[in-house]
Motif scaffolding. Structure first.
Motif, PDB file in Angstrom:
ATOM      1  N   LYS A  14     -15.609 -13.245   5.522  1.00 40.33           N
ATOM      2  CA  LYS A  14     -14.703 -13.904   6.497  1.00 40.33           C
ATOM      3  C   LYS A  14     -13.088 -13.234   5.602  1.00 40.33           C
ATOM      4  N   PHE A  15     -13.264 -13.525   4.184  1.00 40.13           N
ATOM      5  CA  PHE A  15     -12.135 -13.218   3.357  1.00 40.13           C
ATOM      6  C   PHE A  15     -11.826 -11.800   3.511  1.00 40.13           C
ATOM      7  N   LEU A  16     -12.760 -10.872   3.550  1.00 41.47           N
ATOM      8  CA  LEU A  16     -12.429  -9.500   4.017  1.00 41.47           C
ATOM      9  C   LEU A  16     -11.954  -9.046   5.302  1.00 41.47           C
ATOM     10  N   GLN A  23      -0.943  -7.099   6.002  1.00 38.63           N
ATOM     11  CA  GLN A  23      -0.251  -5.893   5.629  1.00 38.63           C
ATOM     12  C   GLN A  23       0.041  -5.838   4.143  1.00 38.63           C
ATOM     13  N   THR A  24       0.266  -6.944   3.502  1.00 41.50           N
ATOM     14  CA  THR A  24       0.444  -7.024   2.154  1.00 41.50           C
ATOM     15  C   THR A  24      -0.408  -8.209   1.769  1.00 41.50           C
ATOM     16  N   TYR A  25      -0.902  -8.482   0.422  1.00 39.78           N
ATOM     17  CA  TYR A  25      -1.767  -9.449  -0.193  1.00 39.78           C
ATOM     18  C   TYR A  25      -1.010 -10.426  -1.144  1.00 39.78           C
ATOM     19  N   SER A  26      -1.401 -11.503  -0.959  1.00 37.16           N
ATOM     20  CA  SER A  26      -0.818 -12.546  -2.014  1.00 37.16           C
ATOM     21  C   SER A  26      -1.438 -12.697  -3.196  1.00 37.16           C
ATOM     22  N   THR A  27      -0.621 -13.157  -4.080  1.00 38.84           N
ATOM     23  CA  THR A  27      -1.304 -13.350  -5.432  1.00 38.84           C
ATOM     24  C   THR A  27      -2.651 -13.978  -5.302  1.00 38.84           C
ATOM     25  N   GLN A  28      -2.949 -15.013  -4.564  1.00 40.02           N
ATOM     26  CA  GLN A  28      -4.290 -15.790  -4.402  1.00 40.02           C
ATOM     27  C   GLN A  28      -5.183 -14.859  -3.728  1.00 40.02           C
ATOM     28  N   LEU A  33     -10.059 -12.024  -4.485  1.00 43.03           N
ATOM     29  CA  LEU A  33     -11.072 -10.538  -4.396  1.00 43.03           C
ATOM     30  C   LEU A  33     -11.498 -10.280  -5.873  1.00 43.03           C
ATOM     31  N   SER A  34     -10.566 -10.374  -6.802  1.00 41.92           N
ATOM     32  CA  SER A  34     -11.056 -10.040  -8.187  1.00 41.92           C
ATOM     33  C   SER A  34     -12.291 -10.892  -8.523  1.00 41.92           C
ATOM     34  N   TYR A  35     -12.287 -12.363  -8.108  1.00 45.20           N
ATOM     35  CA  TYR A  35     -13.397 -13.186  -8.274  1.00 45.20           C
ATOM     36  C   TYR A  35     -14.563 -12.797  -7.690  1.00 45.20           C
ATOM     37  N   ILE A  49      -7.923  -4.874 -10.032  1.00 46.47           N
ATOM     38  CA  ILE A  49      -7.173  -5.635  -8.990  1.00 46.47           C
ATOM     39  C   ILE A  49      -6.631  -6.919  -9.740  1.00 46.47           C
ATOM     40  N   PHE A  50      -7.198  -7.446 -10.519  1.00 47.08           N
ATOM     41  CA  PHE A  50      -6.523  -8.464 -11.427  1.00 47.08           C
ATOM     42  C   PHE A  50      -5.157  -7.975 -12.147  1.00 47.08           C
ATOM     43  N   SER A  51      -5.111  -6.780 -12.354  1.00 49.20           N
ATOM     44  CA  SER A  51      -4.149  -6.086 -13.030  1.00 49.20           C
ATOM     45  C   SER A  51      -3.024  -5.807 -12.276  1.00 49.20           C
ATOM     46  N   LYS A  52      -3.047  -5.824 -10.958  1.00 50.57           N
ATOM     47  CA  LYS A  52      -1.929  -5.723 -10.055  1.00 50.57           C
ATOM     48  C   LYS A  52      -1.195  -7.035  -9.748  1.00 50.57           C
ATOM     49  N   VAL A  53      -1.665  -7.838 -10.265  1.00 48.31           N
ATOM     50  CA  VAL A  53      -0.956  -9.322  -9.911  1.00 48.31           C
ATOM     51  C   VAL A  53       0.291  -9.390 -10.984  1.00 48.31           C
TER      52      VAL A  53
END
Length: 101
Positions: A14-16, A23-28, A33-35, A49-53
């Motif tokens: 469901k998340f995916l 269009q854009t992804y929030s920090t959450q 996704l990293s989790y 992915i984590f490094s992009k935050v």
């Protein structure tokens, strides 16, 4: 790799699906996704992915901070992990404070 827990796998699907329509992804979104990637034993992809935050611009919960400290710990960045943990030494909620010990 696959999530063996049915409930978690359904949540991940469901998340995916939700991410596909954004269009854009929030920090959450990025942290979640990293989790999920960590749960599938995909540490390198998770850290990428984590490094992009950008954590400087976000208001984070204690749970977010715990995950961030854990990711730093996994990568051997102990100074960064300790720095986050120290912020919770005087947290008023004992359970949260104890997580960071």
């Amino acid at each position: 790799r696959k999530l063996l827990n049915d409930g978690l796998r359904n949540h991940y699907t469901k998340f995916l699906t939700r991410l596909c329509y954004q269009q854009t992804y929030s920090t959450q979104d990025l942290l979640e996704l990293s989790y999920f990637l960590l749960l599938m034993n995909r540490q390198d992809e998770s850290y990428r992915i984590f490094s992009k935050v950008n954590f400087e611009t976000e208001k984070l919960t204690a749970l977010d901070s715990y995950f961030i400290a854990y990711m730093h710990f996994l990568k051997g960045e102990l100074r960064k992990a300790r720095q986050i943990a120290k912020q919770y030494n005087t947290h008023p909620v004992e359970r949260i404070k104890n997580r960071f010990k």
